[in-house]
Design an enzyme around this catalytic site. Structure first.
Site, PDB file in Angstrom:
ATOM      1  N   PRO A 145      -7.988  -3.559   9.653  1.00  0.00           N
ATOM      2  CG  PRO A 145      -8.102  -5.888   9.439  1.00  0.00           C
ATOM      3  CD  PRO A 145      -8.907  -4.621   9.223  1.00  0.00           C
ATOM      4  CB  CYS A 146      -5.291  -2.717   5.632  1.00  0.00           C
ATOM      5  SG  CYS A 146      -5.568  -0.949   5.872  1.00  0.00           S
ATOM      6  NE  ARG A 147      -0.888   1.546   5.751  1.00  0.00           N
ATOM      7  CZ  ARG A 147      -0.150   1.410   4.673  1.00  0.00           C
ATOM      8  NH1 ARG A 147       0.197   0.208   4.274  1.00  0.00           N
ATOM      9  NH2 ARG A 147       0.263   2.458   3.998  1.00  0.00           N
TER      10      ARG A 147
END
Length: 312
Positions: A261-263
């Site tokens: 989910p980092c982006r």
């Protein structure tokens, strides 16, 4: 080597998530992140319009105190996957690298050039309350073209294609449908033998403060797929980078595939800004509906349930 790195990163993030305080104040419009309460609102909206998705509690020992016991995560089961990604027809010309300077080589948007039209001004974005059991979608200025069904656009296409920038244009999803068309007729015996099913889950990631998608697959006899088997159903540009193997935060082993989910928050923030520039406002309750379109670029052959129509 990449698997070892991902394992180390995963353990570090588990500690970081544990130490991260629960987000209390809404920062959705400013940063694209959401609070647990906003995750619940978006989840309720998804369940209402797409009833194949349901809330679940998971294991009692793994309940997160910042979410209701009976609404720990969302799930949908027995989602069909008829073909492997290598059997899809696409070429390098259809790809685009998103955020090249992110240190990890960028996010590859496999069908970046498949969208050929955009809309200029948005007064509001609403969800047409139509049958959500079908996995085809239309993104258009109006809903006059109910019979023109095509594959959904992913979230990066909203921002990178200049969504909402041109006059009276309709996003043409028919080309994505053609690009994703299997080489063999799905009605054939070979296709039936290759049919797999997936269980999909959406959790709230306290560290990244965004939704997170998990998936686990089964073969035709409902036997669990190996990791390598599941990688066959994931865009090869995302395997072992965007998609990693980790333990589900609410369920027992085995580990599952997870879309990192980092982006998510960054992309959502860009979409919020684009909509605002057109005079509209993107409600936080729409988060998961857009999120599901976004992750379709990663798992293009898994036919999960998402909304058919967004009216711009």
């Amino acid at each position: 080597m990449q698997s070892v790195i991902n394992t180390v990163k995963g353990k570090a993030l588990e500690v970081a998530e544990y130490l991260t305080p629960v987000l209390k104040e809404s920062k959705f419009k400013e940063t694209g992140v959401i609070t647990p309460e906003e995750f619940l609102a978006a989840g309720d909206h998804l369940v209402h319009h797409c009833p194949t998705w349901q809330w679940s509690a998971g294991e009692e020992s793994k309940i997160k105190p910042y979410l209701p016991n009976d609404k720990q995560f969302l799930m949908t089961k027995n989602v069909p996957c008829y073909k492997r990604c290598k059997q899809m027809e696409y070429s390098d010309e259809q790809e685009a690298i998103i955020e090249e300077d992110d240190g990890d080589g960028g996010w590859v948007d496999t069908f970046h050039h498949s969208l050929t039209g955009v809309t200029e001004a948005v007064k509001e974005i609403t969800l047409e309350t139509q049958d959500c059991g079908k996995t085809t979608s239309n993104i258009a200025v109006d809903d006059d073209d109910d019979d023109d069904e095509g594959e959904a656009a992913d979230m990066e296409d909203y921002e990178e294609s200049g969504l909402l920038d041109n006059d009276d244009a309709t996003v043409d999803t028919s080309k994505i449908k053609e690009a994703c068309k299997p080489k063999a007729d799905l009605g054939g015996e070979d296709a039936i033998l290759q049919t797999r099913t997936y269980d999909l889950y959406i959790t709230y990631d306290k560290y990244y403060q965004t939704p997170r998608l998990w998936l686990f697959g089964y073969d035709e006899q409902r036997r669990p797929l190996t990791v390598e088997n599941m990688y066959e159903d994931i865009s090869q540009d995302h395997v072992k980078k965007t998609v990693t193997i980790e333990n589900h935060p609410h369920l027992p082993p085995p580990p599952m595939c997870s879309v990192h989910p980092c982006r998510h928050a960054e992309v959502m923030k860009k979409i919020i800004e684009t909509v605002a520039e057109g005079g509209g406002e993107l409600g936080v309750h729409m988060y998961l509906l857009i999120f599901l379109k976004f992750v379709q670029a990663v798992i293009p052959t898994i036919e999960y349930d998402y909304t058919r129509h967004f009216t711009m």
